[in-house]
Scaffold this motif. Structure first.
Motif, PDB file in Angstrom:
ATOM      1  N   VAL A 477     -23.186  -5.408  30.246  1.00 11.48           N
ATOM      2  CA  VAL A 477     -24.596  -5.173  29.927  1.00 11.48           C
ATOM      3  C   VAL A 477     -24.734  -4.294  28.693  1.00 11.48           C
ATOM      4  O   VAL A 477     -25.622  -4.505  27.851  1.00 11.48           O
ATOM      5  CB  VAL A 477     -25.338  -4.567  31.142  1.00 11.48           C
ATOM      6  CG1 VAL A 477     -24.866  -3.157  31.452  1.00 11.48           C
ATOM      7  CG2 VAL A 477     -26.840  -4.574  30.889  1.00 11.48           C
ATOM      8  N   LEU A 478     -23.844  -3.290  28.528  1.00 11.19           N
ATOM      9  CA  LEU A 478     -23.913  -2.430  27.347  1.00 11.19           C
ATOM     10  C   LEU A 478     -23.641  -3.230  26.081  1.00 11.19           C
ATOM     11  O   LEU A 478     -24.365  -3.111  25.080  1.00 11.19           O
ATOM     12  CB  LEU A 478     -22.905  -1.285  27.471  1.00 11.19           C
ATOM     13  CG  LEU A 478     -23.252  -0.161  28.463  1.00 11.19           C
ATOM     14  CD1 LEU A 478     -22.053   0.762  28.654  1.00 11.19           C
ATOM     15  CD2 LEU A 478     -24.451   0.640  27.976  1.00 11.19           C
ATOM     16  N   LEU A 479     -22.600  -4.058  26.106  1.00  9.73           N
ATOM     17  CA  LEU A 479     -22.239  -4.815  24.910  1.00  9.73           C
ATOM     18  C   LEU A 479     -23.243  -5.926  24.615  1.00  9.73           C
ATOM     19  O   LEU A 479     -23.538  -6.221  23.449  1.00  9.73           O
ATOM     20  CB  LEU A 479     -20.838  -5.398  25.060  1.00  9.73           C
ATOM     21  CG  LEU A 479     -19.694  -4.358  25.049  1.00  9.73           C
ATOM     22  CD1 LEU A 479     -18.349  -5.030  25.256  1.00  9.73           C
ATOM     23  CD2 LEU A 479     -19.701  -3.564  23.746  1.00  9.73           C
ATOM     24  N   THR A 480     -23.787  -6.545  25.659  1.00  7.94           N
ATOM     25  CA  THR A 480     -24.796  -7.594  25.428  1.00  7.94           C
ATOM     26  C   THR A 480     -26.066  -7.006  24.840  1.00  7.94           C
ATOM     27  O   THR A 480     -26.660  -7.569  23.909  1.00  7.94           O
ATOM     28  CB  THR A 480     -25.111  -8.337  26.743  1.00  7.94           C
ATOM     29  OG1 THR A 480     -23.901  -8.847  27.308  1.00  7.94           O
ATOM     30  CG2 THR A 480     -26.065  -9.494  26.492  1.00  7.94           C
ATOM     31  N   ASP A 481     -26.497  -5.856  25.371  1.00  7.54           N
ATOM     32  CA  ASP A 481     -27.660  -5.177  24.797  1.00  7.54           C
ATOM     33  C   ASP A 481     -27.389  -4.789  23.342  1.00  7.54           C
ATOM     34  O   ASP A 481     -28.265  -4.906  22.472  1.00  7.54           O
ATOM     35  CB  ASP A 481     -28.007  -3.928  25.603  1.00  7.54           C
ATOM     36  CG  ASP A 481     -28.689  -4.260  26.923  1.00  7.54           C
ATOM     37  OD1 ASP A 481     -28.972  -5.452  27.162  1.00  7.54           O
ATOM     38  OD2 ASP A 481     -28.931  -3.330  27.719  1.00  7.54           O
ATOM     39  N   ALA A 482     -26.173  -4.307  23.088  1.00 10.22           N
ATOM     40  CA  ALA A 482     -25.805  -3.927  21.722  1.00 10.22           C
ATOM     41  C   ALA A 482     -25.837  -5.142  20.802  1.00 10.22           C
ATOM     42  O   ALA A 482     -26.301  -5.073  19.649  1.00 10.22           O
ATOM     43  CB  ALA A 482     -24.420  -3.285  21.716  1.00 10.22           C
ATOM     44  N   LEU A 483     -25.345  -6.277  21.292  1.00  7.88           N
ATOM     45  CA  LEU A 483     -25.337  -7.509  20.506  1.00  7.88           C
ATOM     46  C   LEU A 483     -26.756  -7.946  20.161  1.00  7.88           C
ATOM     47  O   LEU A 483     -27.048  -8.344  19.025  1.00  7.88           O
ATOM     48  CB  LEU A 483     -24.621  -8.594  21.308  1.00  7.88           C
ATOM     49  CG  LEU A 483     -24.114  -9.825  20.558  1.00  7.88           C
ATOM     50  CD1 LEU A 483     -23.075  -9.428  19.529  1.00  7.88           C
ATOM     51  CD2 LEU A 483     -23.528 -10.822  21.551  1.00  7.88           C
ATOM     52  N   HIS A 484     -27.638  -7.860  21.140  1.00  4.64           N
ATOM     53  CA  HIS A 484     -29.037  -8.232  20.925  1.00  4.64           C
ATOM     54  C   HIS A 484     -29.649  -7.372  19.827  1.00  4.64           C
ATOM     55  O   HIS A 484     -30.367  -7.871  18.942  1.00  4.64           O
ATOM     56  CB  HIS A 484     -29.805  -8.068  22.242  1.00  4.64           C
ATOM     57  CG  HIS A 484     -31.139  -8.740  22.245  1.00  4.64           C
ATOM     58  ND1 HIS A 484     -32.330  -8.048  22.216  1.00  4.64           N
ATOM     59  CD2 HIS A 484     -31.487 -10.052  22.257  1.00  4.64           C
ATOM     60  CE1 HIS A 484     -33.336  -8.891  22.219  1.00  4.64           C
ATOM     61  NE2 HIS A 484     -32.863 -10.119  22.248  1.00  4.64           N
ATOM     62  N   ALA A 485     -29.367  -6.061  19.849  1.00  6.48           N
ATOM     63  CA  ALA A 485     -29.899  -5.156  18.826  1.00  6.48           C
ATOM     64  C   ALA A 485     -29.287  -5.456  17.460  1.00  6.48           C
ATOM     65  O   ALA A 485     -29.980  -5.425  16.435  1.00  6.48           O
ATOM     66  CB  ALA A 485     -29.624  -3.705  19.222  1.00  6.48           C
ATOM     67  N   ALA A 486     -27.992  -5.750  17.429  1.00  3.19           N
ATOM     68  CA  ALA A 486     -27.326  -6.042  16.156  1.00  3.19           C
ATOM     69  C   ALA A 486     -27.867  -7.327  15.528  1.00  3.19           C
ATOM     70  O   ALA A 486     -27.997  -7.431  14.300  1.00  3.19           O
ATOM     71  CB  ALA A 486     -25.818  -6.147  16.370  1.00  3.19           C
ATOM     72  N   PHE A 487     -28.188  -8.317  16.357  1.00  5.89           N
ATOM     73  CA  PHE A 487     -28.802  -9.543  15.848  1.00  5.89           C
ATOM     74  C   PHE A 487     -30.150  -9.224  15.214  1.00  5.89           C
ATOM     75  O   PHE A 487     -30.501  -9.774  14.158  1.00  5.89           O
ATOM     76  CB  PHE A 487     -28.967 -10.568  16.969  1.00  5.89           C
ATOM     77  CG  PHE A 487     -27.859 -11.573  17.049  1.00  5.89           C
ATOM     78  CD1 PHE A 487     -27.917 -12.746  16.314  1.00  5.89           C
ATOM     79  CD2 PHE A 487     -26.751 -11.349  17.840  1.00  5.89           C
ATOM     80  CE1 PHE A 487     -26.893 -13.680  16.377  1.00  5.89           C
ATOM     81  CE2 PHE A 487     -25.717 -12.270  17.912  1.00  5.89           C
ATOM     82  CZ  PHE A 487     -25.786 -13.447  17.177  1.00  5.89           C
ATOM     83  N   ALA A 488     -30.928  -8.352  15.854  1.00  7.70           N
ATOM     84  CA  ALA A 488     -32.227  -7.977  15.285  1.00  7.70           C
ATOM     85  C   ALA A 488     -32.050  -7.301  13.936  1.00  7.70           C
ATOM     86  O   ALA A 488     -32.860  -7.489  13.021  1.00  7.70           O
ATOM     87  CB  ALA A 488     -32.970  -7.057  16.249  1.00  7.70           C
ATOM     88  N   ALA A 489     -30.993  -6.503  13.805  1.00  5.60           N
ATOM     89  CA  ALA A 489     -30.736  -5.814  12.548  1.00  5.60           C
ATOM     90  C   ALA A 489     -30.262  -6.776  11.462  1.00  5.60           C
ATOM     91  O   ALA A 489     -30.330  -6.454  10.273  1.00  5.60           O
ATOM     92  CB  ALA A 489     -29.689  -4.721  12.758  1.00  5.60           C
ATOM     93  N   GLY A 490     -29.740  -7.941  11.861  1.00  3.15           N
ATOM     94  CA  GLY A 490     -29.171  -8.857  10.890  1.00  3.15           C
ATOM     95  C   GLY A 490     -27.877  -8.317  10.306  1.00  3.15           C
ATOM     96  O   GLY A 490     -27.540  -8.581   9.147  1.00  3.15           O
ATOM     97  N   ASP A 491     -27.134  -7.553  11.115  1.00  2.00           N
ATOM     98  CA  ASP A 491     -25.905  -6.891  10.665  1.00  2.00           C
ATOM     99  C   ASP A 491     -24.705  -7.678  11.191  1.00  2.00           C
ATOM    100  O   ASP A 491     -24.237  -7.470  12.313  1.00  2.00           O
ATOM    101  CB  ASP A 491     -25.881  -5.444  11.182  1.00  2.00           C
ATOM    102  CG  ASP A 491     -24.767  -4.617  10.563  1.00  2.00           C
ATOM    103  OD1 ASP A 491     -23.734  -5.205  10.187  1.00  2.00           O
ATOM    104  OD2 ASP A 491     -24.923  -3.383  10.473  1.00  2.00           O
ATOM    105  N   ALA A 492     -24.186  -8.586  10.370  1.00  3.89           N
ATOM    106  CA  ALA A 492     -23.104  -9.455  10.807  1.00  3.89           C
ATOM    107  C   ALA A 492     -21.829  -8.672  11.079  1.00  3.89           C
ATOM    108  O   ALA A 492     -21.067  -8.992  12.003  1.00  3.89           O
ATOM    109  CB  ALA A 492     -22.845 -10.526   9.754  1.00  3.89           C
TER     110      ALA A 492
END
Length: 917
Positions: A477-492
């Motif tokens: 859950v921590l990594l999935t939430d982090a992934l969701h936020a990183a996608f929003a940032a557009g930070d590949a």
């Protein structure tokens, strides 16, 4: 009502509209004692022919979730039987009439709207809400939600709130700021005073009607006649509020001791129930006879069943000016009186108010209150209960857990600033790794609200690294939430870092393959490696992501994954241009939220669905779902999601040539996204501007916008959808060298993804940049590849092909292509592109009559009418439409009544055929 002509006119107009079946709302706000309550009383007195419901906020009880709504609806609780079952069940639950959880607070708000509409069905309704600033937050949210959506029900709503600038709860409500009355009106309120005494009172009161009365009433007979020297009043007018409180306190102090005691109990109580107040007062040695002096002094109104303070300031003075010991005694007496199961929550809060130090028994009761409120979606009340429980807790670990609970509920209530303040109060260091993970999620919410999505993702990643060994169950859950936020940032780069931590999880394995090229991080000049000369995932990379993605899709179809995994799966399919699968996954996610009343996630799932529908060419559906998502995100205070949705709606508006709306949406989106580094939403907003400029012929400006959008997107896969526009802008602006890299990147995507829609766009771009002899080959291949239902993109290719044919002097062939493009553009309402097609047709020798262009009947309607009609055409009932559009059924009927003449029809049975045609 001296000096209140304009205010009375507005209120009379509100009442008159209600009698005619129109709804209206007005918020009165101003300083304490300025006359807000008096105006509400006047409205109640003038409400002939209207049913009157009223509630008054009480400061000492503002944390008791839904108590205000319950008090307001007590006279019409029988109306619950008329509501849709989920709404009736939700209200019964939050009122404590049944013991059942509430899945979503939106259901409660819609139920409040329905109750008001039903209560006004037979008799117009006047709803009075006094001291809104002290009403419990869940009730205030539900009532202001309803107020903003009333249209044709015959409901008049009057709110009164203290302060010159009411809070965000009342945003979008029509408001009227009350200021002091003039000296002539003030003099009429001061009969029997010596002239120079009246002058001094007028100066000190500064036009405040309550101050005029109370300062006058506080004078001794000698002072009233002017026989004494200067009045004992402050020279500084800014001291008036405290002087007014002192005057009220002095009047209360003159009362017998037993009367003062019963006033403290009444002030601490929120029920207004006479039996409750008398029973609690009896424990303190007071009785019903002791109420008489307060009645004679004009401080209380007592009826057979209840009692009300004449003004909220009287209640405030009675409570605040009582010694601490008397206030504690009053709360204890009320707690012992309210000992039934139905009053457990009030009892807990009274015990908490009486506590003077740590008390685990009281803290445990408050935690139970918090859990109950949370299960009823009263998150603000749940947060307050957790916070007070933490304050009464001695054990540091238990106190930390409760304070984290308070912060979590505050974030769920949309109270980001309060969540931040509560997070700062969590005792450190935390010894429990699981609690540390929960705290990290709270900190990530704060960072998302006040910092950036990239910062939120890093908080979650650091927590995952720290707790992985002790709490492996927290890792997904921590990594999935982090992934969701990183996608929003557009930070590949960040996406790749997160995915690399646990590539064995399917939800992380997909981005681990797709963004492996980004793991190298930024280049030497500090720019992202994907900017300028982007690296596109090859066929082997996409192939590596396919197997874990197939596993995720299969798990979604079997309903074996959580909602966040479902969302990410939909994003992955969309990213890889498998839009049919993405549409199914997104539709299932939306249905999951609707069926289970998970309203807080509904805007996010609708956003994904609208993105996919845009990619599929289902533009009307995309517009409807994005608009619904924006309404919901605004209701839930999801500012991050609101910005994303504004950007998406701007893209849709740009294609239609709605310049003012596009720029307004973009400006508001970028105001949020740019300071916070929300790269994907920034990219969408800039894409909208580029599309608008491209459609209106401003190719150079479009090129600059679209290049900036590509850079903000952060990776070629996330910028793929705007590459065709970038290529066209570069070519039309006379910079074919700037079209080369995006055209090659799009071609590489097409080779890797092997999806017809992407291949069609790629062949169109190749035609634009290819040597002239081969251009036609690519245009024809693009037309063969375009999905049949992607009207807009196919029309774009037809237009470019027709322009090319005209330049090759093949005018007859050009006309065929340009006519087809024009018909398609008209069909989807893409006016700038339709104008381009008409211009090209004229240049090709055809004089096209604009009057012959396809004209959708629905274009004659207002946006709200359009949404209602669209849903009615599907066979939805007025109640079903009302639930989806956050309106009342009567407002839906009103919109249909106005729409039918515009459409030239007489009943809803004709809608499907009309709109289908």
């Amino acid at each position: 009502m001296q000096g209140r002509d304009e205010e009375l006119r507005r209120i009379e107009l509100l009442l008159a509209d209600a009698r005619c079946g129109e709804s209206g709302v007005l918020l009165l706000h101003g300083e304490a004692g300025i006359g807000k309550t008096a105006l509400l009383e006047h409205a109640a007195a003038r409400a002939e022919g209207l049913r009157v419901l009223r509630v008054e906020g009480i400061e000492s009880e503002m944390e008791l979730g839904f108590s205000g709504l319950h008090q307001l609806f007590l006279p019409v609780l029988h109306m619950l039987d008329r509501l849709p079952v989920p709404q009736a069940q939700a209200l019964r639950s939050v009122f404590g009439l049944v013991d059942a959880p509430v899945q979503d607070r939106l259901t409660v708000a819609l139920a409040a709207l329905s109750v008001l509409a039903e209560a006004a069905a037979d008799t117009p309704l006047l709803c009075l809400v006094d001291d809104l600033q002290w009403l419990d937050q869940p009730s205030a949210d539900a009532l202001t939600f309803a107020a903003r959506r009333l249209r044709a029900e015959g409901v008049a709503m009057l709110f009164a709130a203290r302060g010159d600038s009411p809070g965000s709860t009342t945003r979008a409500l029509p408001r009227l700021h009350l200021t002091g009355i003039d000296r002539t009106a003030a003099a009429a309120l001061l009969p029997g005073l010596a002239p120079h005494v009246a002058e001094r009172i007028t100066d000190q009161a500064q036009g405040n009607p309550l101050a005029l009365r109370e300062l006058s009433a506080a004078l001794t007979p000698a002072q009233r006649s002017g026989q004494l020297g200067p009045l004992t009043m402050p020279e500084d007018p800014s001291a008036l509020p405290s002087r007014l409180q002192e005057a009220l306190a002095e009047r209360i102090h003159r009362l017998p001791e037993a009367t003062r005691r019963i006033l403290v109990v009444a002030a601490a109580d929120d029920t207004g129930d006479l039996d409750t107040v008398l029973a609690a007062a009896a424990r303190l040695g007071a009785s019903v006879e002791d109420l008489a002096p307060a009645e004679r002094a004009g401080l209380l109104d007592v009826t057979g069943a209840g009692l009300r303070f004449r003004h909220p300031l009287v209640r405030f003075a009675a409570y605040r000016h009582a010694p601490l010991g008397e206030r504690i005694a009053a709360h204890r007496a009320l707690a012992h009186t309210l000992d039934g199961a139905g009053h457990a929550h009030r009892r807990a809060w009274h015990l908490a108010a009486a506590a003077t130090g740590p008390d685990e028994l009281v803290a445990a009761e408050l935690e139970s209150v918090a859990e109950w409120a949370g299960s009823r979606q009263a998150m603000a009340s749940a947060s307050a209960a957790y916070e007070r429980a933490a304050q009464l807790t001695w054990d540091p670990a238990l106190r930390a857990r409760r304070m984290i609970g308070a912060a979590q509920r505050a974030s769920e209530a949309g109270q980001d600033e309060r969540c931040d303040a509560l997070a700062d109060q969590v005792p450190q260091p935390l010894q429990d790794p699981g609690m540390e993970a929960d705290f990290a999620r709270v900190r990530a919410v704060v960072e998302l609200g006040f910092g950036s999505p990239a910062g939120a993702a890093r908080i979650l990643v650091e927590s995952a690294d720290a707790t992985a060994a002790q709490c492996p169950d927290k890792l997904p859950v921590l990594l999935t939430d982090a992934l969701h936020a990183a996608f929003a940032a557009g930070d590949a780069t960040l996406i790749a870092e997160i995915a690399a931590r646990s590539p064995g999880l399917p939800i992380l394995a997909v981005p681990a393959h797709l963004f492996a090229d980004a793991a190298a991080g930024p280049s030497e000049d500090g720019q992202a490696a994907t900017k300028g000369a982007p690296t596109v995932p090859g066929i082997h990379t996409v192939h590596g992501a396919q197997q874990p993605l197939r596993e995720l899709v299969a798990a979604c179809r079997r309903a074996q994954v959580g909602l966040m995994d479902q969302l990410m799966t939909g994003h992955y399919c969309h990213l890889l241009a498998d839009h049919a699968t993405a549409h199914q996954v997104a539709s299932d996610a939306v249905a999951h939220c609707r069926d289970r009343d998970v309203g807080g996630w509904l805007p996010t799932t609708l956003h994904l669905l609208a993105q996919v529908e845009l990619a599929l060419g289902m533009r009307h559906d995309a517009l409807a779902h994005a608009a619904e998502a924006l309404r919901l995100a605004d209701y839930y205070d999801l500012h991050h999601r609101v910005a994303h949705l504004r950007a998406l709606l701007a893209v849709l508006a740009a294609a239609r040539g709605e310049e003012d709306r596009t720029r307004q949406l973009v400006d508001r989106a970028l105001e949020y996204t740019r300071p916070r580094g929300v790269g994907r939403a920034t990219a969408d907003a800039l894409w909208a501007l580029g599309l608008l400029d491209l459609g209106s012929g401003q190719a150079q400006r479009a090129l600059e916008r679209l290049e900036a959008a590509r850079d903000s997107a952060g990776h070629p896969l996330m910028a793929r959808h705007l590459m065709p526009d970038l290529v066209e802008a570069a070519v039309r602006a006379g910079h074919p060298e700037r079209a080369k890299a995006p055209a090659e990147a799009l071609a590489a995507c097409a080779d890797a993804l092997r999806q017809p829609a992407v291949s069609a766009q790629s062949r169109r771009c190749t035609a634009l940049t290819a040597p002239t002899p081969r251009a036609e080959e690519h245009y024809l291949a693009a037309l063969d590849l375009h999905p049949a239902d992607d009207t807009f993109e196919r029309a774009r290719t037809e237009l470019l092909y027709g322009e090319w044919l005209r330049r090759q002097r093949r005018k007859l062939d050009a006309r065929d292509r340009l006519r087809a493009a024009l018909e398609r553009f008209d069909r989807v309402g893409a006016q700038p592109w339709a104008r381009r097609a008409r211009t090209e047709l004229r240049a090709a020798g055809e004089h096209h009559d604009p009057a012959l262009a396809a004209d959708s009947p629905i274009a004659r309607l207002s946006p709200q009418e359009r949404e209602v009609v669209r849903l009615a055409a599907t066979g939805a009932t007025n109640r079903e439409i009302a639930t989806q559009l956050l309106l009342s059924p009567r407002t839906v009927g009103h919109h249909l009544y106005r729409a039918f003449p515009k459409l030239g029809i007489g009943s809803r049975t004709q809608l499907a055929d009309l709109l289908g045609g």
